[in-house]
Design a protein around this motif. Structure first.
Motif, PDB file in Angstrom:
ATOM      1  N   ALA A   1      28.673  21.500  -2.519  1.00  0.00           N
ATOM      2  CA  ALA A   1      29.293  20.196  -2.743  1.00  0.00           C
ATOM      3  C   ALA A   1      30.679  20.338  -3.356  1.00  0.00           C
ATOM      4  O   ALA A   1      31.610  19.625  -2.985  1.00  0.00           O
ATOM      5  CB  ALA A   1      28.395  19.345  -3.639  1.00  0.00           C
TER       6      ALA A   1
ATOM      7  N   ASN B   1      21.221  17.346 -10.609  1.00  0.00           N
ATOM      8  CA  ASN B   1      19.976  18.015 -10.230  1.00  0.00           C
ATOM      9  C   ASN B   1      19.925  19.443 -10.762  1.00  0.00           C
ATOM     10  O   ASN B   1      18.852  19.948 -11.125  1.00  0.00           O
ATOM     11  CB  ASN B   1      19.833  18.005  -8.711  1.00  0.00           C
TER      12      ASN B   1
ATOM     13  N   ALA C   1      19.339  24.295  -6.332  1.00  0.00           N
ATOM     14  CA  ALA C   1      20.268  23.342  -6.936  1.00  0.00           C
ATOM     15  C   ALA C   1      21.639  23.979  -7.143  1.00  0.00           C
ATOM     16  O   ALA C   1      22.673  23.330  -6.947  1.00  0.00           O
ATOM     17  CB  ALA C   1      19.710  22.834  -8.263  1.00  0.00           C
TER      18      ALA C   1
ATOM     19  N   ASN D   1      23.338  24.131  -3.763  1.00  0.00           N
ATOM     20  CA  ASN D   1      23.784  22.791  -3.362  1.00  0.00           C
ATOM     21  C   ASN D   1      25.039  22.379  -4.131  1.00  0.00           C
ATOM     22  O   ASN D   1      25.947  21.742  -3.573  1.00  0.00           O
ATOM     23  CB  ASN D   1      22.664  21.780  -3.593  1.00  0.00           C
ATOM     24  N   TYR D   2      25.104  22.727  -5.396  1.00  0.00           N
ATOM     25  CA  TYR D   2      26.276  22.363  -6.188  1.00  0.00           C
ATOM     26  C   TYR D   2      27.513  23.123  -5.709  1.00  0.00           C
ATOM     27  O   TYR D   2      28.596  22.550  -5.582  1.00  0.00           O
ATOM     28  CB  TYR D   2      26.015  22.659  -7.664  1.00  0.00           C
TER      29      TYR D   2
ATOM     30  N   ASN E   1      19.471  11.108  -7.063  1.00  0.00           N
ATOM     31  CA  ASN E   1      19.876  10.871  -5.678  1.00  0.00           C
ATOM     32  C   ASN E   1      20.035   9.376  -5.395  1.00  0.00           C
ATOM     33  O   ASN E   1      20.907   8.972  -4.612  1.00  0.00           O
ATOM     34  CB  ASN E   1      18.856  11.490  -4.726  1.00  0.00           C
TER      35      ASN E   1
ATOM     36  N   ALA F   1      24.498  16.729  -7.153  1.00  0.00           N
ATOM     37  CA  ALA F   1      24.031  18.122  -7.152  1.00  0.00           C
ATOM     38  C   ALA F   1      24.111  18.718  -8.543  1.00  0.00           C
ATOM     39  O   ALA F   1      23.239  19.494  -8.958  1.00  0.00           O
ATOM     40  CB  ALA F   1      24.867  18.941  -6.164  1.00  0.00           C
ATOM     41  N   ARG F   2      25.150  18.356  -9.283  1.00  0.00           N
ATOM     42  CA  ARG F   2      25.284  18.862 -10.652  1.00  0.00           C
ATOM     43  C   ARG F   2      24.161  18.335 -11.545  1.00  0.00           C
ATOM     44  O   ARG F   2      23.584  19.073 -12.342  1.00  0.00           O
ATOM     45  CB  ARG F   2      26.643  18.433 -11.217  1.00  0.00           C
TER      46      ARG F   2
END
Length: 484
Positions: free
Chosen positions: A239, A183, A232, A235-236, A459, A180-181
């Protein structure tokens, strides 16, 4: 159709080279035509996060897990409990002491059966002491101690299994956070590139070299890139929160910045900032046959086998109940006599009595047979569970190895050609635009495809590294998972 100036063409052409290098908050403004310096690989570039955000690597996280993870701590306390139970099991049955006295007495005559001399007696005038000792037979204490030691071995294997599971969970969460980072780095770099391009277009508009409609179309084309940054960043944050959970940390324990500028507007504050390289392709370091053989030494398989051994020790202890234990009772009592008793040649003052008895339980065969049957059934159940644990371990390994091979093949597709083809497609679109055969939106679409490929490569790397971690989890062989 809008045409690119050489400076704008150079800027767009250079964008993929630094597409994973996000701008920092305090970075000075760069020239729109300058080619940015290439930074560290994905997962290592600095992010525009609030000052004071804790940076953590996988090695640091694993050390923290040993000290903080609640599942591991609970398993360790289980070992403490069974070790304490061993002290109980290895002890002799405690003897019991009884102390008492007679508090009243009366006498009756023989002729008319009358009650005479009734009185209350103080404890100082009489006392009775007794000692009861249980003598175990059949080696029960030795068998109990052996069972307790087997239970300790089971609990210790369960601690290792808890560590195995929590390390895998941590690595999964950490790799997902790194992906995630990476991305997010791509999305931020895209936005930085578009900011520089838009600044150049505005300058050309002011110079009269560009129609306003082209600038408006370019600004409209930026919306998907802005959405990529927002998604993004979210998401980070999600996560990182999962990493914090495994480390028994409060994922909401962060300080939001007092002010947020346009650069950091889409980046929520997080409790941790994970760092690590995941752009390499390490190998397991062992053959498939060696890893398959190692499954039998996996912590949960060992724990199940030890539990079956403990079940056998419990059956032996139940069978030892056929040897009947003996209870010994000894006693002494002293009582001062009443002074109105008939006189004798030697006046009596008190009576002392010593007693001894032995007791043996009777009719225990049915009870013992039931207990042996129960223990034997439990032993068979544990042995079946041990076999099932080994078979499940073999199945887990087969699944993990298949995932490893598939993820390796997918990653090779990205690193072996897909990224290069996306890069060439972007350059081709840019050159066609310079020749007048494409529009600026076509170039941006090629850039979007290139960056989507970069995200796909990130990914794929994450899937490969997760497969290695899963392979270590399935086999119990340390060192298979990648060190980030």
């Amino acid at each position: 159709m809008m045409r690119l100036t050489p400076s704008l063409a150079l800027l767009l052409l250079a964008a993929p080279a630094w597409a994973q290098t996000p701008p920092t908050v305090a970075a000075p403004a760069a020239s729109p035509t300058a080619r940015p310096a290439r930074a560290a690989g994905p997962g290592m570039a600095p992010l525009p996060l609030p000052a004071g955000t804790r940076v953590i690597s996988l090695d640091q996280a694993e050390r923290m897990l040993l000290e903080r993870n609640l599942n591991v701590i609970a398993a360790q306390r289980g070992v403490d409990a069974v070790r304490a139970q061993r002290l109980v099991a290895s002890s002799l049955p405690p003897p019991s002491v009884t102390v008492g006295n007679n508090f009243a007495e009366f006498n009756s005559t023989q002729s008319n059966n009358r009650i005479e001399g009734a009185r209350f007696i103080s404890p100082s005038n009489n006392i009775a002491l007794g000692l009861t000792v249980l003598i175990e037979t059949g080696g029960k204490r030795t068998l109990r101690t052996r069972l307790a030691e087997q239970n300790i071995a089971v609990a210790e294997a369960q601690v290792l299994d808890a560590l195995r599971g929590q390390f895998f969970q941590l690595r999964q969460a950490f790799i997902a956070a790194l992906a995630a980072r990476a991305n997010l780095e791509v999305a931020l770099a895209n936005r930085g590139s578009l900011d520089r391009t838009e600044a150049l277009l505005r300058r050309q508009l002011q110079d009269g070299a560009l129609p306003e409609g082209d600038l408006l179309r370019f600004q409209a084309s930026r919306l998907p890139f802005e959405a990529d940054v927002t998604n993004a960043a979210q998401n980070y944050a999600a996560a990182v929160a999962q990493v914090a959970v495994v480390l028994a940390m409060d994922a909401a324990a962060f300080s939001a910045p007092a002010t947020r500028n346009a650069t950091t507007a889409a980046l929520p504050p997080v409790a941790l900032d994970v760092r690590g390289r995941f752009d390499a392709m390490p190998t397991p370091g062992a053959t498939r046959e060696e890893l398959a053989e190692a499954v039998q030494n996996r912590a949960d398989v060992v724990a199940a086998a030890r539990a079956a051994t403990a079940g056998a020790a419990n059956t032996s202890l139940a069978e030892a109940q056929r040897w009947r234990d003996v209870t010994l009772n000894g006693g002494w009592s002293r009582s001062r006599l009443s002074q109105d008793l008939p006189s004798a040649s030697q006046p009596l003052n008190a009576t002392n009595q010593f007693t001894f008895s032995l007791s043996v339980p009777l009719f225990t065969n049915q009870i013992v047979t039931g207990q042996v049957g129960t223990a034997a059934g439990q032993q068979a159940q544990l042995e079946a569970q041990a076999r099932a644990a080994l078979l499940q371990g073999r199945a887990d390994f087969a699944t993990a190895w298949a995932a490893y091979e598939q993820s390796r093949a997918l990653l090779r597709l990205y690193t072996g050609g897909a990224l290069n083809r996306a890069e060439l497609a972007y350059r081709s679109a840019e050159q066609a635009y310079l020749a007048g055969g494409r529009s600026l939106l076509d170039v941006l679409d090629a850039l979007r495809t290139l960056n989507a490929t970069r995200v796909g490569a990130n990914n794929a790397r994450a899937a490969y590294l997760t497969a290695l971690a899963q392979l270590e989890f399935a086999t119990g062989v340390s060192g298979v998972a990648a060190r980030l």
